[in-house]
Design an enzyme around this catalytic site. Sequence first.
Site, PDB file in Angstrom:
ATOM      1  N   ASP A   1      -0.926   2.334  -5.276  1.00 22.69           N
ATOM      2  CA  ASP A   1      -0.940   0.925  -5.760  1.00 22.69           C
ATOM      3  C   ASP A   1      -2.005   1.059  -6.468  1.00 22.69           C
ATOM      4  OD1 ASP A   1      -1.940   1.411  -3.411  1.00 22.69           O
ATOM      5  OD2 ASP A   1      -2.682  -0.389  -3.158  1.00 22.69           O
TER       6      ASP A   1
ATOM      7  N   HIS B   1       0.795  -1.129  -0.559  1.00 17.23           N
ATOM      8  CA  HIS B   1       0.161   0.071   0.153  1.00 17.23           C
ATOM      9  C   HIS B   1       0.428   1.570  -0.305  1.00 17.23           C
ATOM     10  CE1 HIS B   1      -4.116   1.225   0.187  1.00 17.23           C
ATOM     11  NE2 HIS B   1      -4.317   1.461   1.768  1.00 17.23           N
TER      12      HIS B   1
ATOM     13  N   ASN C   1      -6.595   6.510   3.889  1.00 19.36           N
ATOM     14  CA  ASN C   1      -8.174   6.884   3.318  1.00 19.36           C
ATOM     15  C   ASN C   1      -9.072   8.346   3.251  1.00 19.36           C
ATOM     16  OD1 ASN C   1      -8.213   4.244   2.755  1.00 19.36           O
ATOM     17  ND2 ASN C   1      -9.694   3.805   4.861  1.00 19.36           N
TER      18      ASN C   1
ATOM     19  N   ASN D   1      -9.829   3.896  -1.734  1.00 21.16           N
ATOM     20  CA  ASN D   1     -10.625   4.398  -0.659  1.00 21.16           C
ATOM     21  C   ASN D   1      -9.300   5.699  -0.197  1.00 21.16           C
ATOM     22  OD1 ASN D   1     -12.756   3.367  -0.033  1.00 21.16           O
ATOM     23  ND2 ASN D   1     -11.462   2.013   0.981  1.00 21.16           N
TER      24      ASN D   1
END
Length: 184
Positions: free
Chosen positions: A97, A19, A63, A118
């Site tokens: 990513d 991530h 997020n 997100n």
Amino acid sequence: MTWIIGLGNPGAEYAQTRHNVGYMVVDAFAQRLSLPFQTMTKQRAEVARNEAVCLIKPLTFMNNSGVAIRAVMQFFDKQLLDSQDGQTLDSVYIVHDDLDIELGQWKSQLGHGPKAHNGLISIYEQLGTEQFWHVRFGIDGSHRQTDQGRIPGKAYVLQRFATDERAVLDTTISDILNTLETKC
């Protein structure tokens, strides 16, 4: 000014996870340009910049990336985001990513990201547009199948890269840097 933003999560526990490839690219770019990062506490981001480029690592966790990105952009260029929603921000490159792209592959597309992400949703909401460069770094979600079943995407992106994937990862980062350097 060219804005290059790497998405990721702050903290040592996330440092080398799938991530955080956005952070990895921006860190490598800062090192290449010999630009030190400084923490902008109020904007909740780490920033390295010169007259041509502003490198950003949001510290808001993935997020909520858009909150930090908007705050940094408004700090350095108050008028950049003042236009109507839906504007094209063609000097903005968001490195993130992408589970749908094979490791070692990447795409740079204006206004086109993965099906669900997100971090990008937060950015779309905060910037009022999807019209910026999505630098989609493949992390190869096809390997999520194990003997115990399929690893959920949320768990897979938080895994560290395997040792044998590091060479591919480093080559891809270098390739992206070579391309981004021409934009500054």
